[in-house]
Design an enzyme around this catalytic site. Sequence first.
Site: not given
Length: 306
Positions: A249-252
């Site tokens: 979930a890095a981008g989120d």
Amino acid sequence: MSIVVFGSLNMDLVTQTARLPQPGETVLGQNFTTVPGGKGANQAVAAARLGAEVVMVGRVGNDGFGEALRQSLGAAGIETAEIATDPDHRTGTAAIAVEQSGENQIIVVPGANGAVDQTDVERLTPYLKTAQVLLLQFEIPQRAVQKAAAIAQQYNLQVIVDPAPAVDQLPDRFYPHIHLLTPNQSEASRLVGFEVKDPETAAAAAKALRQRGVNMVIVKLGAQGIVCDGPDGRFRQPAFAVDVVDTVAAGDALNGGLAVALAEGQPVQSAVTWARAVAALAVTRSGAQAAMPTRSQVEAFLRDAD
């Protein structure tokens, strides 16, 4: 500060393994869990954990996964009244394999997310009249995403678009409705038609996307940091050095952080630094929504990083 998220809700089916399998190969997993996910819901939780008032608009199926997702978002303080129950489709799922390095492979089955349509846009619209930011992703149908962005622009919202899953092209009329576009390397490559692999090619991609009408572009380069191109110029920021556990979930996390910072009126460079810290903390933990940090944790992280 009000943020509206129009997007996907999935139940993530997560398997941890020593390494990801090659095509045709079977490997043994070490652990299996079911955790709330979906790019839209993840970004909603990221923003809520940072103190924003968040409304989630989307669909789930009439099943146990759908009820669990609604309850999970409600527990995070997110307004869930506009999460519709679709009687004809099951709740979306994502099968995720995560190896020890933190890298992952994901297969998404849209389910109810794929049925989002004009009726959902109509339910979304009243919330845009008082919000500051609209967060969008591509795990729901493009037609609904583009319509929502056009309406949000009429209300002078900052529209942040995460172009994932990757697509090869977008309609020319869509780009001017985007305040901030946040592709990663592969997503940027698909959109511009050349390989994005380093800060130099990321800068070229960001310039090309801005020429199509986007106000600002942030290209996410993982360990190489980010490249931002906007009305006030172009800059690069390196990645924070952290021990990576899970990059799911890095981008989120980054997008949720950006939404909060921009809604608060932070200058662009400060907003990007803030959002990078949110993402850096998220990758040090397992899972998606469970990995999202609180505001106090982000502030402490930035103090220690100085």
